[in-house]
Motif scaffolding. Structure first.
Motif, mmCIF file in Angstrom:
data_model
loop_
_atom_site.group_PDB
_atom_site.id
_atom_site.type_symbol
_atom_site.label_atom_id
_atom_site.label_comp_id
_atom_site.label_asym_id
_atom_site.label_seq_id
_atom_site.Cartn_x
_atom_site.Cartn_y
_atom_site.Cartn_z
ATOM 1 N N ARG A 152 0.879 -1.172 0.000
ATOM 2 C CA ARG A 152 0.000 0.000 0.000
ATOM 3 C C ARG A 152 0.916 1.221 0.000
ATOM 4 O O ARG A 152 1.713 1.413 0.922
ATOM 5 C CB ARG A 152 -0.892 -0.011 1.227
ATOM 6 N N VAL A 153 0.793 2.039 -1.036
ATOM 7 C CA VAL A 153 1.738 3.133 -1.272
ATOM 8 C C VAL A 153 0.992 4.458 -1.253
ATOM 9 O O VAL A 153 -0.102 4.584 -1.804
ATOM 10 C CB VAL A 153 2.459 2.955 -2.627
ATOM 11 N N LEU A 154 1.602 5.453 -0.638
ATOM 12 C CA LEU A 154 1.056 6.809 -0.597
ATOM 13 C C LEU A 154 2.107 7.777 -1.109
ATOM 14 O O LEU A 154 3.265 7.709 -0.708
ATOM 15 C CB LEU A 154 0.675 7.178 0.841
ATOM 16 N N ASP A 155 1.693 8.675 -1.995
ATOM 17 C CA ASP A 155 2.592 9.698 -2.543
ATOM 18 C C ASP A 155 2.013 11.067 -2.198
ATOM 19 O O ASP A 155 0.963 11.454 -2.713
ATOM 20 C CB ASP A 155 2.709 9.512 -4.060
ATOM 21 N N GLY A 164 -6.115 5.105 7.424
ATOM 22 C CA GLY A 164 -5.409 3.882 7.069
ATOM 23 C C GLY A 164 -3.915 4.072 7.096
ATOM 24 O O GLY A 164 -3.406 5.193 7.267
ATOM 25 N N ARG A 165 -3.221 2.961 6.933
ATOM 26 C CA ARG A 165 -1.759 2.972 7.015
ATOM 27 C C ARG A 165 -1.162 2.386 5.748
ATOM 28 O O ARG A 165 -1.800 1.599 5.045
ATOM 29 C CB ARG A 165 -1.286 2.218 8.262
ATOM 30 N N PHE A 166 0.099 2.772 5.503
ATOM 31 C CA PHE A 166 0.741 2.452 4.232
ATOM 32 C C PHE A 166 2.101 1.812 4.479
ATOM 33 O O PHE A 166 2.803 2.158 5.428
ATOM 34 C CB PHE A 166 0.894 3.727 3.394
ATOM 35 N N PRO A 220 3.835 9.206 11.680
ATOM 36 C CA PRO A 220 3.570 8.140 12.655
ATOM 37 C C PRO A 220 2.176 7.532 12.532
ATOM 38 O O PRO A 220 1.988 6.348 12.826
ATOM 39 C CB PRO A 220 3.766 8.845 14.001
ATOM 40 N N GLY A 221 1.214 8.301 12.078
ATOM 41 C CA GLY A 221 -0.132 7.788 11.887
ATOM 42 C C GLY A 221 -0.385 7.204 10.520
ATOM 43 O O GLY A 221 -1.452 6.639 10.267
ATOM 44 N N PRO A 240 3.124 -1.075 10.347
ATOM 45 C CA PRO A 240 4.275 -1.753 10.956
ATOM 46 C C PRO A 240 5.243 -2.254 9.882
ATOM 47 O O PRO A 240 4.836 -2.892 8.908
ATOM 48 C CB PRO A 240 3.626 -2.923 11.707
ATOM 49 N N GLY A 241 6.503 -1.915 10.034
ATOM 50 C CA GLY A 241 7.503 -2.278 9.040
ATOM 51 C C GLY A 241 7.537 -1.371 7.835
ATOM 52 O O GLY A 241 8.330 -1.583 6.909
#
Length: 288
Positions: free
Chosen positions: A123-126, A186-188, A237-238, A242-243
């Motif tokens: 899951r990638v965020l730009d 959500g997290r990336f 941080p949000g 993890p990893g």
């Protein structure tokens, strides 16, 4: 702009254009002359080199003159051509976005090295996606990945979406107009960003192609050049799974300052990759 007439040879046009560009202190005048004439004629620079005696048709002369005049006015070549290569991609560009630069490929290299499993469903965020170049380059190399690109400029988000479609990546990419990560949940696994990092007072002194023709929102990092990094560091941080890892582009001499901001936000520095010029360019961060 050109004294050459319809029906004269490619070689004659290239010779004169090269002289005019050189007199205007344009770097690589002969190459740029080939790019401009090729654009006007619908030919590649290689074709022009192979056929210097070919005649320039009348309909190409006006296009060539307009393109040459624009370049002499220091309009970036990418804006004249409407395209820029990045990584393995061919990307449309516009005045709404920063033109992708080879230095930024260091971020792609760092991201792929940090997340080496080519089959991972990342899951990638730009953040600050611009043309979408960073996100799309990673998606091209990670076929199971899905990504979101965010840009404050709606026109930039729309252009990035068009680039995703043109490069066959639209099914795995979505683009939003927004203020950094404010609208995201959500997290990336990977967060990418080439944020604005030029000090406000320094923008006027940049080369005219940049200062006059690239969007200030993609350049201006505030009084010390660090405003965007403060926002991104506070959000990471949000955002990081993890990893997960974040890869941020740095301006020259900014590594220590950005590392301090990251540390204050509870982030851990995983390393830094230099660009081909030896400048610290891609800072890797992880959750503390």
């Amino acid at each position: 702009m050109s004294a050459c007439q319809p029906g004269e040879s490619v070689g004659a046009f290239l010779c004169q254009a090269g002289q005019v560009l050189r007199a205007a202190a344009i770097e690589s005048p002969r190459l740029e002359a080939r790019l401009l004439l090729g654009h006007a004629m619908g030919a590649t620079p290689e074709q022009l080199l192979r056929e210097p005696g070919a005649r320039v048709p009348a309909q190409a002369v006006a296009r060539f003159g307009a393109a040459l005049a624009a370049r002499l006015a220091r309009v970036p070549m990418a804006h004249i051509l409407g395209r820029q290569g990045f990584w393995t991609l061919d990307l449309a560009v516009s005045p709404a976005t920063l033109i992708p630069r080879p230095d930024s490929e260091s971020l792609v290299e760092a991201a792929l090295e940090a997340l080496p499993d080519a089959a991972a469903p990342l899951r990638v965020l730009d953040l600050g996606t611009g043309t979408g170049c960073l996100l799309l380059a990673v998606l091209a190399e990670r076929p199971a990945a899905f990504g979101i690109g965010v840009d404050v400029a709606p026109a930039a988000a729309a252009l990035a979406a068009a680039n995703a479609r043109a490069n066959g990546l639209a099914a795995r990419a979505a683009f939003l107009a927004g203020d950094w990560a404010a609208a995201l949940a959500g997290r990336f696994d990977l967060v990418l960003s080439n944020p604005p990092y030029i000090e406000s007072a320094a923008i006027a002194g940049l080369m005219p192609e940049v200062a006059r023709h690239e969007p200030a929102s993609a350049l201006d990092g505030g009084a010390d050049g660090l405003d965007a990094y403060r926002s991104i560091a506070a959000a990471l941080p949000g955002l990081l799974a993890p990893g997960g890892v974040a890869v941020l582009e740095l301006g020259q001499g900014q590594r220590q300052a950005v590392e301090r901001l990251a540390g204050a936000a509870g982030l851990r520095v995983r390393g830094c990759r230099a660009d081909l010029g030896g400048i610290d360019r891609a800072l890797l961060l992880a959750a503390g």
